[in-house]
Design a protein around this motif. Structure first.
Motif, PDB file in Angstrom:
ATOM      1  N   LYS A 260      44.898   4.782  66.932  1.00 24.03           N
ATOM      2  CA  LYS A 260      43.686   5.552  67.226  1.00 24.03           C
ATOM      3  C   LYS A 260      43.296   6.511  66.105  1.00 24.03           C
ATOM      4  O   LYS A 260      42.257   7.157  66.179  1.00 24.03           O
ATOM      5  CB  LYS A 260      43.875   6.345  68.526  1.00 24.03           C
ATOM      6  N   MET A 261      44.141   6.612  65.101  1.00 25.22           N
ATOM      7  CA  MET A 261      43.874   7.580  64.034  1.00 25.22           C
ATOM      8  C   MET A 261      42.595   7.261  63.263  1.00 25.22           C
ATOM      9  O   MET A 261      41.899   8.120  62.782  1.00 25.22           O
ATOM     10  CB  MET A 261      45.055   7.631  63.058  1.00 25.22           C
ATOM     11  N   PHE A 262      42.310   5.980  63.088  1.00 24.29           N
ATOM     12  CA  PHE A 262      41.119   5.574  62.355  1.00 24.29           C
ATOM     13  C   PHE A 262      40.489   4.436  63.128  1.00 24.29           C
ATOM     14  O   PHE A 262      41.037   3.348  63.193  1.00 24.29           O
ATOM     15  CB  PHE A 262      41.511   5.119  60.940  1.00 24.29           C
ATOM     16  N   VAL A 263      39.355   4.690  63.749  1.00 28.47           N
ATOM     17  CA  VAL A 263      38.691   3.647  64.523  1.00 28.47           C
ATOM     18  C   VAL A 263      37.733   2.877  63.630  1.00 28.47           C
ATOM     19  O   VAL A 263      37.353   3.331  62.547  1.00 28.47           O
ATOM     20  CB  VAL A 263      37.931   4.243  65.735  1.00 28.47           C
ATOM     21  N   PHE A 264      37.331   1.701  64.081  1.00 29.77           N
ATOM     22  CA  PHE A 264      36.539   0.816  63.233  1.00 29.77           C
ATOM     23  C   PHE A 264      35.245   1.464  62.761  1.00 29.77           C
ATOM     24  O   PHE A 264      34.837   1.311  61.610  1.00 29.77           O
ATOM     25  CB  PHE A 264      36.228  -0.486  63.987  1.00 29.77           C
ATOM     26  N   GLU A 265      34.589   2.219  63.665  1.00 27.51           N
ATOM     27  CA  GLU A 265      33.320   2.855  63.294  1.00 27.51           C
ATOM     28  C   GLU A 265      33.482   3.865  62.155  1.00 27.51           C
ATOM     29  O   GLU A 265      32.505   4.202  61.477  1.00 27.51           O
ATOM     30  CB  GLU A 265      32.704   3.540  64.513  1.00 27.51           C
ATOM     31  N   ASP A 266      34.716   4.331  61.933  1.00 26.45           N
ATOM     32  CA  ASP A 266      34.965   5.291  60.852  1.00 26.45           C
ATOM     33  C   ASP A 266      34.871   4.653  59.479  1.00 26.45           C
ATOM     34  O   ASP A 266      35.023   5.331  58.461  1.00 26.45           O
ATOM     35  CB  ASP A 266      36.351   5.937  61.019  1.00 26.45           C
ATOM     36  N   ILE A 267      34.619   3.351  59.426  1.00 29.06           N
ATOM     37  CA  ILE A 267      34.503   2.668  58.147  1.00 29.06           C
ATOM     38  C   ILE A 267      33.363   3.246  57.307  1.00 29.06           C
ATOM     39  O   ILE A 267      33.363   3.155  56.082  1.00 29.06           O
ATOM     40  CB  ILE A 267      34.303   1.145  58.366  1.00 29.06           C
ATOM     41  N   VAL A 268      32.403   3.903  57.986  1.00 30.77           N
ATOM     42  CA  VAL A 268      31.296   4.523  57.249  1.00 30.77           C
ATOM     43  C   VAL A 268      31.779   5.700  56.407  1.00 30.77           C
ATOM     44  O   VAL A 268      31.060   6.179  55.528  1.00 30.77           O
ATOM     45  CB  VAL A 268      30.174   4.986  58.208  1.00 30.77           C
ATOM     46  N   MET A 269      32.996   6.191  56.684  1.00 30.36           N
ATOM     47  CA  MET A 269      33.553   7.296  55.909  1.00 30.36           C
ATOM     48  C   MET A 269      34.080   6.831  54.544  1.00 30.36           C
ATOM     49  O   MET A 269      34.341   7.652  53.670  1.00 30.36           O
ATOM     50  CB  MET A 269      34.697   7.957  56.693  1.00 30.36           C
ATOM     51  N   LEU A 270      34.267   5.520  54.383  1.00 28.63           N
ATOM     52  CA  LEU A 270      34.771   4.994  53.118  1.00 28.63           C
ATOM     53  C   LEU A 270      33.650   4.893  52.098  1.00 28.63           C
ATOM     54  O   LEU A 270      32.495   4.629  52.439  1.00 28.63           O
ATOM     55  CB  LEU A 270      35.386   3.604  53.338  1.00 28.63           C
ATOM     56  N   ASP A 271      33.996   5.055  50.825  1.00 30.44           N
ATOM     57  CA  ASP A 271      32.973   4.869  49.799  1.00 30.44           C
ATOM     58  C   ASP A 271      32.778   3.375  49.549  1.00 30.44           C
ATOM     59  O   ASP A 271      33.526   2.533  50.051  1.00 30.44           O
ATOM     60  CB  ASP A 271      33.337   5.618  48.502  1.00 30.44           C
ATOM     61  N   ASP A 272      31.762   3.038  48.772  1.00 34.06           N
ATOM     62  CA  ASP A 272      31.399   1.634  48.577  1.00 34.06           C
ATOM     63  C   ASP A 272      32.531   0.810  47.954  1.00 34.06           C
ATOM     64  O   ASP A 272      32.794  -0.329  48.371  1.00 34.06           O
ATOM     65  CB  ASP A 272      30.143   1.536  47.709  1.00 34.06           C
ATOM     66  N   LYS A 273      33.212   1.381  46.952  1.00 36.50           N
ATOM     67  CA  LYS A 273      34.296   0.635  46.307  1.00 36.50           C
ATOM     68  C   LYS A 273      35.412   0.324  47.297  1.00 36.50           C
ATOM     69  O   LYS A 273      35.994  -0.761  47.281  1.00 36.50           O
ATOM     70  CB  LYS A 273      34.848   1.430  45.119  1.00 36.50           C
ATOM     71  N   ALA A 274      35.722   1.300  48.155  1.00 38.78           N
ATOM     72  CA  ALA A 274      36.771   1.093  49.151  1.00 38.78           C
ATOM     73  C   ALA A 274      36.382  -0.003  50.133  1.00 38.78           C
ATOM     74  O   ALA A 274      37.201  -0.864  50.485  1.00 38.78           O
ATOM     75  CB  ALA A 274      37.042   2.396  49.887  1.00 38.78           C
ATOM     76  N   ILE A 275      35.126   0.002  50.575  1.00 38.78           N
ATOM     77  CA  ILE A 275      34.667  -1.017  51.513  1.00 38.78           C
ATOM     78  C   ILE A 275      34.738  -2.399  50.878  1.00 38.78           C
ATOM     79  O   ILE A 275      35.138  -3.381  51.510  1.00 38.78           O
ATOM     80  CB  ILE A 275      33.236  -0.706  51.994  1.00 38.78           C
ATOM     81  N   GLN A 276      34.369  -2.476  49.604  1.00 36.34           N
ATOM     82  CA  GLN A 276      34.427  -3.765  48.912  1.00 36.34           C
ATOM     83  C   GLN A 276      35.860  -4.290  48.818  1.00 36.34           C
ATOM     84  O   GLN A 276      36.112  -5.488  48.960  1.00 36.34           O
ATOM     85  CB  GLN A 276      33.804  -3.627  47.519  1.00 36.34           C
ATOM     86  N   LYS A 277      36.822  -3.377  48.622  1.00 38.86           N
ATOM     87  CA  LYS A 277      38.231  -3.784  48.609  1.00 38.86           C
ATOM     88  C   LYS A 277      38.659  -4.291  49.978  1.00 38.86           C
ATOM     89  O   LYS A 277      39.377  -5.290  50.095  1.00 38.86           O
ATOM     90  CB  LYS A 277      39.119  -2.604  48.203  1.00 38.86           C
ATOM     91  N   VAL A 278      38.216  -3.604  51.016  1.00 38.61           N
ATOM     92  CA  VAL A 278      38.565  -4.010  52.378  1.00 38.61           C
ATOM     93  C   VAL A 278      37.985  -5.390  52.680  1.00 38.61           C
ATOM     94  O   VAL A 278      38.672  -6.262  53.229  1.00 38.61           O
ATOM     95  CB  VAL A 278      38.051  -2.979  53.409  1.00 38.61           C
ATOM     96  N   LEU A 279      36.719  -5.612  52.303  1.00 36.98           N
ATOM     97  CA  LEU A 279      36.047  -6.869  52.608  1.00 36.98           C
ATOM     98  C   LEU A 279      36.734  -8.058  51.950  1.00 36.98           C
ATOM     99  O   LEU A 279      36.693  -9.177  52.477  1.00 36.98           O
ATOM    100  CB  LEU A 279      34.575  -6.799  52.186  1.00 36.98           C
ATOM    101  N   ARG A 280      37.364  -7.824  50.794  1.00 35.89           N
ATOM    102  CA  ARG A 280      38.071  -8.922  50.118  1.00 35.89           C
ATOM    103  C   ARG A 280      39.296  -9.378  50.910  1.00 35.89           C
ATOM    104  O   ARG A 280      39.806 -10.476  50.703  1.00 35.89           O
ATOM    105  CB  ARG A 280      38.481  -8.489  48.703  1.00 35.89           C
ATOM    106  N   GLU A 281      39.773  -8.508  51.816  1.00 38.66           N
ATOM    107  CA  GLU A 281      40.968  -8.819  52.603  1.00 38.66           C
ATOM    108  C   GLU A 281      40.638  -9.340  54.001  1.00 38.66           C
ATOM    109  O   GLU A 281      41.538  -9.724  54.747  1.00 38.66           O
ATOM    110  CB  GLU A 281      41.834  -7.550  52.753  1.00 38.66           C
ATOM    111  N   VAL A 282      39.348  -9.352  54.347  1.00 37.00           N
ATOM    112  CA  VAL A 282      38.956  -9.640  55.731  1.00 37.00           C
ATOM    113  C   VAL A 282      38.330 -11.019  55.850  1.00 37.00           C
ATOM    114  O   VAL A 282      37.498 -11.413  55.026  1.00 37.00           O
ATOM    115  CB  VAL A 282      37.954  -8.574  56.238  1.00 37.00           C
ATOM    116  N   ASP A 283      38.727 -11.743  56.897  1.00 41.38           N
ATOM    117  CA  ASP A 283      38.141 -13.047  57.195  1.00 41.38           C
ATOM    118  C   ASP A 283      36.722 -12.869  57.735  1.00 41.38           C
ATOM    119  O   ASP A 283      36.453 -11.961  58.531  1.00 41.38           O
ATOM    120  CB  ASP A 283      39.009 -13.759  58.239  1.00 41.38           C
ATOM    121  N   THR A 284      35.813 -13.737  57.309  1.00 34.45           N
ATOM    122  CA  THR A 284      34.400 -13.609  57.694  1.00 34.45           C
ATOM    123  C   THR A 284      34.210 -13.700  59.205  1.00 34.45           C
ATOM    124  O   THR A 284      33.423 -12.945  59.794  1.00 34.45           O
ATOM    125  CB  THR A 284      33.550 -14.697  57.012  1.00 34.45           C
TER     126      THR A 284
END
Length: 361
Positions: A260-284
């Motif tokens: 519960k420490m970091f919920v999915f909606e909190d992804i908006v708190m990440l900067d663009d570079k961080a989100i791009q790194k996350v997306l490379r690890e995630v299945d479409t």
């Protein structure tokens, strides 16, 4: 809200007898039940704001209000204005009580609305609201409060922090001795209901004059959500130290807190570079599921950090996926949250937290 009959549905005979007072003009607001006033208020606010309010209600409350809204035929403008005026007065009184207590609220309301009106409003509020324990330390500086309570038993400290605003509780938790931080955190997480007698005793120690406990029912405080909210506001090193000790002492509790420490909606708190790194690890497909039940702000943040082609493919995947079970959506979101936390632990992404300064090293 009061208990309702038959799975939360209003009594048909009771509500049908009062239906005319809602649909006919000229009725005074005293003709309306609390549910009817709430229905009129929500309709007046409009669907968009009402939908946001519904997010904070229990299912049975939503069912009751939806039923009342559906029964509304017309709303007399005068009746609507009376309901809005009552809401404004109650909110104003509640704000005064929060600022300076009931006596302060009564004094200000008497000056603006008259003595009798002030008494009526205060009575309605005090009959339905419970004064929160430890209100008398609400304005106390957290550092001063720390000096006052740090020698207390960890259970006493946990009880006090559970009733404080999370931002103040996080300051105190961060500055406690490391050897008791995780103990206090664990006690908050496992706290459920505390008897009025215990609350009174702790308040007596903190202040001779007892806080006004207006309800003898057991008071709900603490729990997983409470400690998560506090930990989300402490600095990263304090959070890490507490979680690591909890993992040693109570692995199941530590895992429940981490989820519960970091919920999915909190992804908006990440900067663009961080989100791009996350997306490379995630299945479409997992990402498409995760985005099914989030607002446009979260979706837009994801789409902006993808190529036009990738964003187009993702949107098509979401469109053709059709209805998806909430459980599957939540599982997909949790998988992505786990990826984000692993990347943070590896130092590849940074999750913004209050309590940490933006310092480049």
């Amino acid at each position: 809200m009061a208990k309702t009959k038959t799975a939360g549905k209003p009594d048909t005979n009771e509500t049908s007898s009062k239906k005319s007072s809602v649909s006919l003009g000229g009725s005074s607001k005293t003709d309306l039940t609390g549910r009817q006033k709430a229905a009129i208020f929500l309709v007046t606010l409009g669907s968009e704001i009402s939908a946001e309010i519904f997010k904070h209600l229990r299912e049975e409350e939503i069912e009751i209000l939806t039923f009342e809204i559906a029964r509304l035929e017309t709303i007399d403008p005068e009746q609507r204005d009376l309901v809005l005026q009552e809401f404004r007065e109650l909110m104003m009184a509640q704000d005064f009580i929060t600022t300076g207590g009931i006596d302060y609220a009564r004094e200000l309301l008497e000056k603006s609305l008259g003595a009798q009106k002030a008494v009526d409003i205060i009575n309605r509020l005090t009959n339905s609201l419970q004064t929160r324990p430890f209100d008398f330390i609400r304005k106390t500086d957290p550092t001063h409060l720390l000096n006052f309570i740090q020698q207390e038993h960890p259970q006493t400290i946990a009880l006090i922090l559970a009733y404080l605003e999370p931002n103040k509780a996080s300051v105190i938790l961060s500055q406690l001795a490391q050897e008791i931080q995780s103990d206090v955190a664990k006690r908050i997480a496992k706290m459920d209901r505390t008897s009025p007698e215990v609350l009174r005793e702790v308040e007596r120690v903190l202040e001779k004059k007892l806080a006004n406990l207006s309800n003898e029912d057991f008071t709900l405080a603490g729990g997983i959500d409470s400690i998560v909210e506090i930990l989300n506001m402490v600095d990263r090193s304090t959070e890490k130290s507490i979680i690591e000790k909890l993992e040693e002492e109570d692995p199941d509790l530590a895992e429940e807190i981490k989820k519960k420490m970091f919920v999915f909606e909190d992804i908006v708190m990440l900067d663009d570079k961080a989100i791009q790194k996350v997306l490379r690890e995630v299945d479409t497909q997992e990402l498409a599921k995760a985005l099914k039940a989030v607002d446009s702000e979260v979706q837009d943040k994801i789409f902006r950090n993808m190529s036009k082609r990738a964003a187009s493919i993702l949107k098509e995947e979401m469109e053709y996926m059709g209805p998806t079970r909430r459980k599957d959506v939540e599982e997909a979101q949790q998988k992505i949250v786990s990826i984000i936390r692993k990347l943070e632990e590896a130092g590849e992404v940074i999750i913004a937290r209050s309590g940490e300064e933006d310092v480049l090293v």
